[in-house]
Structures are given as structure tokens and as C-alpha cells.
Design an enzyme around this catalytic site. Structure first.
Site, PDB file in Angstrom:
ATOM      1  N   HIS A   1       0.828  -1.217   0.000  1.00  0.00           N
ATOM      2  CA  HIS A   1       0.000   0.000   0.000  1.00  0.00           C
ATOM      3  C   HIS A   1       0.858   1.262   0.000  1.00  0.00           C
ATOM      4  CE1 HIS A   1      -3.786  -2.173   0.629  1.00  0.00           C
ATOM      5  NE2 HIS A   1      -3.093  -2.966   1.430  1.00  0.00           N
TER       6      HIS A   1
ATOM      7  N   ASN B   1     -10.294  -3.012   1.813  1.00  0.00           N
ATOM      8  CA  ASN B   1      -9.915  -3.001   0.409  1.00  0.00           C
ATOM      9  C   ASN B   1     -11.139  -2.713  -0.453  1.00  0.00           C
ATOM     10  OD1 ASN B   1      -7.129  -3.596   0.624  1.00  0.00           O
ATOM     11  ND2 ASN B   1      -7.539  -5.772   0.824  1.00  0.00           N
TER      12      ASN B   1
END
Length: 485
Positions: free
Chosen positions: A54, A127
Site C-alpha cells: 500500500h 480493500n
């Protein structure tokens, strides 16, 4: 307006910021040029370690507004009243690539929300897919290594990607999501967000419920084909960042409607598959969506490094009324995320403005460490309990206790009647239109056909056959055709 005077870090005025001090007009530089040395030394230290996953992210501030009464399921104060608003910060991200990677790539997207509640910060770290590739955190480092750049070639290798998936049949459901039409969102505004994990809500009477979060975009879901994404990434690597920034600056504030699925805690043991398995979804026919509220983004950060790169989210930041479930992947993240931030940002990262509570204050006995700015006065003790009116425990548990039993050891999750790795991937495939199936098969074959080992290809094709016979047959034929070209 009087122009401010440029100073050094110590506050002394800088006489010349254009020319370094030298020994004579053309001579070498002088070690005594404190301004030059300080400026170069600070520049060398501007970057901090990027996130292992990320890393490439964008973010914005906004608010969450409760629209429906959910007090029968949770005692969380920020959800206790219809119409109540809570300030939020939302960080979007890609998963696999580095900080300099492109936005328009086939990859899951992070969807991390920080709620600045009156009971402290609540972090919901999810997510844009409701499932994930694995169900045990012990496999997470191996999974990420297989998806990141190869140590020798320095690029993402299909051999590594598909070899890991070949040995991880539980990934079949998420692979079907990723290779399908929603694998490349057109923008961060045009994708859904999910808590993905199962969490626990507890109401005021102490009754426990397990929940899954669904943030449905109010802009509509829009996605890119592989060709469209490649063109966009080449034209603007930061395309999703650009879109989010410009939309909010224009006053086109993106929003999502939050729904939850609610399962009474007593249902979990007898459910037909493990409800805490991150590779599975709960069918809406069993647990329908219940609307909770609306999330709106209306303000861009003033400084991307300070407020996006330094934003720290941890799934263990709960508030009263919300807690964890036995989801093994969630349990692993309760440690790993906070530990990552202590490494990247330091033990006092919670004092940074983007991470600090806003609707309340952090009051504890944490002291010292690098960049400590909150150490108390001569009257404050750094231990508890004490006789000096220092902060004390509330005595109120955040959530209902989870029952534990059995012998310690490395156990597989107990089997439920439908605890296989393939049936939900097959159900997802059968829900798709013929056009969606064709694109899914083409996307899978495009990557799998590049794998050099026949046994790895065969293992992966077997997974798709196990999900749905037609699914596997079509992938097999498409891979064969590409390899024969």
C-alpha cells in the site's frame, strides 16, 4: 506586507541562500558554512521508509453521517444517533507496487477510513474487494514476496505470481475478482470499499453480533479494461490521485453509502462455511445489507507527505461497541499494522496531526522515544496506579468476550459443510455475463500463458476447473492458444 526573513533550523537569519561560502571567490567550500551543511543534511533525510504494501496512496478528509438507527447492534457512540457527523480521513492505495508506481494497474485497492470519534480514533482498514487471497497471516509475507519485484530481475514475474497461486487454492475466489472487470477501477471515486474482515459489534445490553462492512460508491462503479489502463498509466501515472484531487477542488465531493451485514454471534458456529474466512463472502440472501450512513470526502490534504504518507491506520484502533472477531487474518493485522508504523514513523507517530485524536485527547502514560512532544510536567507521574489523580482505567470492555477452548498448536480452521476453496469462485463466475466471462478468461490467460513451468500452469487451471467446469475449460483453451502462437 513585510517579507519574512529566511532562517536556519535554529532560527538564525540566513544572509545568502544563493551562494555557498568559499575560500576566496573561486576557492573550495568551507566546512564552516553551517547553512549549506544543514540544508544538504536535511535534504538527505527527507524520505522515510515506504510502506512494504500500500505504498502508493492518495487521501482526503471528510465526514461520516449516520442515516439509520443501528443501536440495536452496537453501542458505538459515533453511530448512536441519526444525523450525527464524525470527521474522517480516507486513504486509498494500490497494494503491490512501490511509491512511484502507476495508479491504473490491475491490483486490489486499499480503502482505509479513520473516524475521529469522541471515544478516540476508530480505524477501519479494508480493500475494494470483499475477499482476499489467503486466510492465514503466516502466509502473508510469502504472498507479498511473490507479487512484488523479483530480487534478481527487479520486475514483477508471472512465474512468481502464478506459482504462489498454484500452491494456494484459497486464492481462486480473489483471483476471479482481480482478473474480472472490477480489477482496475477507473478512479478511486468509482469503486466500492469493504471492511473485508469480519468484525464484532456489541450493543448496550452486551449482545454480540458479527458484521461485514460495505461502502457502496454513490458515483457508480466504473472500471478500465487492460488496454485502457495501460494507456492511462502511460499518460498520467498518478491518474487516480489527479482525479480525486481535482474532483474535490471543483466541489464534486465523492461519497459512499455504508451498509453492514449483521450475523448474530450464535449463528457463527453452525454456519455452512467458516464466517471468519477472509476468502469467503456472506451471501446477501442469508444476511442482507443494512444501511448505516453516508461517507463524504470534501477536503484535500494541504501536504501529501504530512497527511497521506504519514497517515497511520491500524485495525486494532477500536472504540467501545466495536471489536475483533476470530478472523485469523484480522488477528495478524492487529499486530502487524501498528508495528509497521512504529518502524516507519517512530513510536510517537500517534502524535502527528493526521493520526492524533481530534474529538477527544489521548491521555496515557506513554513517554519518551524519538520525537517525543508529550511528556507531561513535574506534577505528572509516568506510572499507574498512582496517588496523584493520574488517568485510570474505565473498567468497561469495548466488546463482548470471545470464547476460546482447545489445545494450543498450529490448527487448521474447523471444517464447515461448505468450507472448500472453490465454490464461491464458481458462483462469482456464474453470476457474470458472457462478455464479463470472456474478459475474465482473457485476463487470466494473458498472465498465466507467460509462466515458464508447465506444472504451475496445470495447477492453476485445475483450480479454475474445480470452481466451474466451463470456467476451467475456457481458461485452459485460452492459455493453450496463446502459448502456441
Amino acid at each position: 506586507m513585510t517579507q519574512r526573513v529566511l532562517t536556519t533550523e535554529s532560527g538564525a537569519p540566513v544572509a545568502d541562500n544563493q551562494n555557498s561560502a568559499t575560500a576566496g571567490a573561486g576557492g573550495p567550500l568551507l566546512l564552516q558554512d553551517q547553512h549549506l551543511l544543514e540544508k544538504l543534511a536535511r535534504f538527505n533525510r527527507e524520505r522515510i521508509p515506504e510502506r512494504v504494501v500500500h505504498a502508493r496512496g492518495s487521501g482526503a478528509y471528510g465526514y461520516f453521517e449516520v442515516t439509520d438507527d443501528v443501536t440495536g447492534f452496537t453501542s458505538a457512540d459515533f453511530l448512536a444517533q441519526v444525523g450525527r457527523r464524525t470527521e474522517t480521513f480516507l486513504r486509498f492505495s494500490t497494494v503491490a507496487d512501490s511509491l512511484g508506481g502507476a495508479d491504473a494497474v490491475r491490483d486490489p485497492r486499499g480503502f482505509a477510513v479513520k473516524f475521529y470519534t469522541t471515544d478516540g480514533n476508530y480505524d477501519l482498514v479494508g480493500n475494494n474487494t470483499p475477499v482476499f487471497f489467503i486466510k492465514d497471516p503466516l502466509k502473508f509475507p510469502d504472498f507479498i514476496h511473490s507479487q512484488k519485484r523479483d530480487p534478481f530481475t527487479g520486475r514483477q514475474e508471472p512465474d512468481n505470481v502464478w506459482d504462489f497461486w498454484a500452491h494456494s487454492p484459497e486464492a481462486t475466489h480473489q483471483v476471479t475478482w482481480l482478473m474480472g472487470d472490477r480489477g482496475i477501477p477507473a478512479s478511486y471515486r468509482h469503486m466500492n470499499g469493504y471492511g473485508s474482515h469480519t468484525y464484532q459489534w456489541t450493543n448496550a445490553e452486551g449482545a454480540a453480533f458479527f458484521v461485514k462492512y460495505h461502502f457502496r460508491t454513490n458515483q457508480g462503479v466504473r472500471c478500465l479494461s487492460s488496454d485502457q489502463a495501460a494507456e492511462l498509466a502511460g499518460r498520467d501515472a498518478g491518474s487516480h490521485q489527479t482525479d480525486l484531487l481535482q474532483a474535490i477542488e471543483r466541489g464534486v465531493n465523492p461519497s459512499w453509502t455504508l451498509h453492514v451485514q449483521v450475523m448474530p454471534a450464535a449463528d457463527a458456529a453452525a454456519y455452512r462455511f467458516n464466517p471468519f474466512d477472509l476468502t469467503k463472502v456472506w451471501p446477501h440472501s442469508d444476511y442482507p445489507l443494512r444501511r448505516v450512513g453516508r461517507l463524504v470526502l470534501d477536503r484535500n490534504p494541504d501536504n501529501v507527505f504530512a497527511e497521506v504518507e504519514q497517515a497511520a491506520f491500524s485495525p486494532n484502533n477500536f472504540v467501545p461497541g466495536i471489536g475483533p472477531s476470530p478472523d485469523k487474518m484480522l488477528q495478524g493485522r492487529l499486530f502487524a499494522y501498528a508495528d509497521a508504523h512504529r518502524y516507519r514513523l517512530g513510536v510517537n507517530h500517534t502524535l502527528l496531526p493526521v493520526n492524533a485524536p481530534r474529538a477527544t485527547a489521548a491521555v496515557n502514560y506513554g513517554r519518551d522515544g524519538l520525537m517525543a512532544t508529550r511528556n507531561g510536567s513535574r506534577h505528572d507521574k509516568n506510572y499507574e496506579p498512582n496517588s496523584y489523580d493520574g488517568p485510570a482505567q474505565s473498567g468497561a470492555a469495548h466488546s463482548a468476550p470471545l470464547a476460546v477452548h482447545g489445545w494450543t498448536g498450529t490448527h487448521e480452521a474447523p471444517a464447515h459443510t461448505k468450507d472448500d476453496d472453490f465454490f464461491q469462485a464458481g458462483e462469482l463466475y456464474r453470476l457474470m455475463s458472457e462478455e464479463e466471462r470472456s474478459r475474465l478468461v482473457a485476463n487470466i490467460a494473458g498472465g498465466l500463458s507467460q509462466v515458464t513451468r508447465d506444472d504451475v500452469i496445470e495447477k492453476n487451471i485445475a483450480h479454475f476447473h474445480a470452481a466451474d467446469t466451463a470456467y476451467g475449460t475456457r481458461v485452459e483453451a485460452a492459455v493453450r492458444a496463446l502459448r502456441e502462437d
